[in-house]
Write an enzyme that holds these catalytic residues in place. Sequence first.
Site, mmCIF file in Angstrom:
data_model
loop_
_atom_site.group_PDB
_atom_site.id
_atom_site.type_symbol
_atom_site.label_atom_id
_atom_site.label_comp_id
_atom_site.label_asym_id
_atom_site.label_seq_id
_atom_site.Cartn_x
_atom_site.Cartn_y
_atom_site.Cartn_z
ATOM 1 N N VAL B 37 0.848 -1.199 0.000
ATOM 2 C CA VAL B 37 0.000 0.000 0.000
ATOM 3 C C VAL B 37 0.883 1.248 0.000
ATOM 4 O O VAL B 37 0.627 2.215 -0.735
ATOM 5 C CB VAL B 37 -0.951 -0.007 1.216
ATOM 6 C CG1 VAL B 37 -1.710 1.305 1.315
ATOM 7 C CG2 VAL B 37 -1.929 -1.174 1.124
ATOM 8 N N HIS B 38 1.953 1.219 0.786
ATOM 9 C CA HIS B 38 2.894 2.342 0.802
ATOM 10 C C HIS B 38 3.526 2.528 -0.576
ATOM 11 O O HIS B 38 3.652 3.635 -1.093
ATOM 12 C CB HIS B 38 3.979 2.105 1.855
ATOM 13 C CG HIS B 38 3.509 2.349 3.264
ATOM 14 N ND1 HIS B 38 2.620 1.529 3.903
ATOM 15 C CD2 HIS B 38 3.784 3.352 4.145
ATOM 16 C CE1 HIS B 38 2.381 2.003 5.123
ATOM 17 N NE2 HIS B 38 3.068 3.109 5.287
ATOM 18 N N GLN B 39 3.930 1.407 -1.152
ATOM 19 C CA GLN B 39 4.577 1.412 -2.469
ATOM 20 C C GLN B 39 3.630 1.980 -3.535
ATOM 21 O O GLN B 39 4.019 2.827 -4.340
ATOM 22 C CB GLN B 39 4.964 -0.045 -2.766
ATOM 23 C CG GLN B 39 5.143 -0.422 -4.194
ATOM 24 C CD GLN B 39 6.618 -0.387 -4.563
ATOM 25 O OE1 GLN B 39 7.469 -0.037 -3.758
ATOM 26 N NE2 GLN B 39 6.911 -0.727 -5.801
#
Lengths: 299, 205
Positions: B37-39
């Site tokens: 999700v961060h990526q």
Amino acid sequence: MDQEKMRTRFIDIMAAFTAYTGIYLPDDVLAKLKELAAKEDAPMATTFYDAMFKDLEMAATLSRPCCQDTGVIQYFIQVGTSFPLINEIEDCLAAAVKQATAALPLRHNVVEVFDEKNTGNNVGTRIPWLDWEIVPRRDDVKIYVYMAGGGCSLPGAAKVLMPLEGYEGVVSFVFDQITSYGINACPPLLVGIGIAGSAEVASKLSKKALLRPIGSHNHNPRGAALETMIEEGLNEIGLGPGGVTGRQSVLGVHIEQAGRHPATIAVGLSTGCWAHRRGLIKIDADLRYEVLSHKGAVL
Amino acid sequence: MKTKTLSTPIKDEDILELSIGDIVYLSGHLITSRDDVHQRLIKQKKPLPLDLAGKAIFHAGPIMRERPEEKGKYDVISIGPTTSMRMEKYEKEFIAATGVKLIVGKGGMGEKTAAGCMRYQAVHAVFPGGCAVLAADRVEEVEGVEWLDLGMPEAIWVLRVKDFGPLLISIDAKGNNLFEKNKKRFNEKKRQIVAEINQHVDYLE
Ligand code: SF4
């Protein structure tokens, strides 16, 4: 019992025992956790220990894995040469893992290397990982189940030292790894150290050291003394539960050794976390079982 | 050490009152967001399918079970924190982009996240590692899931929680970082202890 019935029974026992190991900690680990928790008085440390015991209690009540990371399943097998199912063990254990994965459920933790796909049933290339010891003139089998979680596998490492770096090099290596990577491995940790002549032997022994009951000692007096020194030293650092600081850091320090080459001292390190899910079961030639790691366990 | 409760939406004033070492229990919305999700949000710049402003995220990969009689509705079997340090690379930008106030995980995070927490009034807290059934018990409802194409552990799970904790504040909005402080202390002690042990292990003949 005919062969097919025996196979089914063996798979059922091992599936049930694998699932059981995911829910309940072995007696020695539980006793040691309680002992360590009783020595803490700082509020952060006691809050964390309380959470662990509450979690274990709820896992038992709800029959759920006590930690979400049920690891990659490893079996360490000591099989008598006359055990009737000796030829079937490998297939049966793979079947047992699939069965336990669906039943408990266990988290899907096996990713195939290069393909980078999760197999979805905890079985894959050489997984469950099997370690074999052949015991002559016996007809029973003893099997350790071990759930190798991600967090507690991360501090693992091996290094081959020059002999003049000596045992001092071994001690420094262990302390550097534990202080750098230990806090993310859910302390209090069980520290396994292997000392040998090459990296793979040292690594394997470091993992076998984690199978020893907590409180047991190396059979060599110097080895036993070194275990105690490292244990006391790590405790003095005071990682505390979850690395939040406390009076202790470890459940124990176990060293196993093999003869080394004159020109090398190899050291291997493996760690287990507070949720050290290691089970030991004995199954005899008539497929009657006895759970040795969890007294009175009925599967 | 103080014990407090927090409810979402979390206000800046609530955050500024927290200090490292405090214990917090959260009620409201807790949304799982880990590596992928961060990526996706920061590196691939894909917009998030939900609003995280004033809410809490959880670095966790749960075991969920879909209800057989109700497709698309899930229950938590077990959920526990994963190592937060893996998200260090993108967390500051993540806080800036989303307005998230509370980040929950395991172990500490680094300088960059601490700077982000100070700049945007956010905190990082740890839930006791491995206590997955305890955590699952504090989830009242799985309200939804987004980005399920990432797989069960990596998807965005929207959880409504009650008294979720204990959460130990490890980075506050005043620039303090508990685990970095601890690490320094561990390393200082280590040097003396190793030197002491090494006086007794001269086994070579
Ligand atoms: S280190 Fe152990 S207790 Fe912690 S999350 Fe991993 S398997 Fe669970």
